[in-house]
Enzyme design. Structure first.
Site, PDB file in Angstrom:
ATOM      1  CG  ASP A 245     -10.109  63.535  -7.435  1.00 12.41           C
ATOM      2  OD1 ASP A 245     -10.689  62.338  -7.306  1.00 12.41           O
ATOM      3  OD2 ASP A 245     -10.173  64.022  -8.763  1.00 12.41           O
TER       4      ASP A 245
ATOM      5  CB  SER B  42     -23.029  48.431  -1.692  1.00 10.98           C
ATOM      6  OG  SER B  42     -24.383  48.879  -2.130  1.00 10.98           O
TER       7      SER B  42
ATOM      8  CE1 TYR C   1     -22.095  52.670  -5.021  1.00 11.42           C
ATOM      9  CE2 TYR C   1     -23.644  50.963  -5.019  1.00 11.42           C
ATOM     10  CZ  TYR C   1     -22.777  51.758  -4.559  1.00 11.42           C
ATOM     11  OH  TYR C   1     -22.895  51.862  -3.023  1.00 11.42           O
TER      12      TYR C   1
END
Length: 250
Positions: A63, A141, A154
């Site tokens: 994780d 991104s 995000y």
């Protein structure tokens, strides 16, 4: 599969996060084809085991929102393969929400996986990368280059990842290692295909993220990432490559 080239990464060790599916898996496959020893990281043991087979691979289910897990990943790779030459921070998560409905937990999770994890992995790997004059590729991104509706956390994380990339590139400018980022557009990955949209969204806003040429195959983006990991990109440092099927040019 394209973009790797037999022998291109012979003798090199790569850590690839998000390696159990999508872009991370495509990057891992190309690096393996090019001769690298690949240490893959993801959350699902079964999917990692299927994605990373062979004597030159290893994996760890972790994780990455936990800083201690990031340190553990680097230590496990060094124990298994003796060092690190390449770090590809490809793991990410994106769930669209109305900004007013973003919970504290939502915000912290998005920053933890999309920004904190690349930092903590880079911090732990840097001594090994400096020792071998290696490289880091951060997967940001197109959301790092513009605003996107229902994606406040995000976008903030991915904008931050570009800042992290540029800050580290400047800091280590004279140390030989290379640090770059890639900003992909939409791909046929599980993350994109399983988007959860907010209640009653304005779809005209959502469609602003789409490229006229449609979604890309993850291998098309992986080609650019593995280029940045290779000696062909020996003069590329502190760069941001946009790979988005022309979306940002429109």
């Amino acid at each position: 599969m394209t973009g790797s080239g037999a022998g291109r990464f012979d003798g090199r060790v790569a850590v690839v996060t998000g390696a159990s599916s999508g872009l991370g898996q495509a990057v891992a496959e190309q690096l393996i084809e090019g001769g690298a020893q690949v240490f893959g990281v993801g959350r699902d043991e079964d999917r990692l085991a299927k994605a990373l087979e062979g004597p030159e691979t290893a994996w760890l289910a972790a994780d990455l929102t936990d800083p201690a897990a990031c340190t553990e990943v680097v230590g496990a790779c060094v124990d298994r393969f003796g060092g690190i030459d390449i770090l590809v921070n490809a793991a990410g998560a994106h769930t669209m929400r109305h900004t007013a409905e973003v919970t504290d937990a939502d915000w912290h999770h998005d920053l933890a996986i999309n920004l904190n994890a690349p930092f903590f992995l880079s911090r732990a790997a840097l001594p090994h990368l400096l020792d071998r004059t290696g490289c880091i590729v951060n997967v940001a991104s197109v959301a790092a280059l513009e605003g996107q509706a229902y994606s406040a956390a995000y976008c903030a994380a991915k904008h931050g990842l570009l800042g992290l990339t540029r800050a580290m590139a400047l800091e280590f400018d004279s140390r030989g290692i290379r640090i770059n980022a890639v900003c992909p557009g939409g791909m046929t990955t599980p993350m994109v295909q399983n988007f959860t949209f907010p209640t009653d969204p304005d779809y005209t806003l959502i469609m602003k993220v789409a490229a006229a040429r449609g979604l890309m195959d993850p291998a098309q983006v992986a080609n650019v990432i593995t280029f940045l990991c290779s000696d062909d990109a020996s003069a590329v440092h502190g760069a941001v490559y946009t790979v988005d099927n022309g979306k940002m040019s429109l």
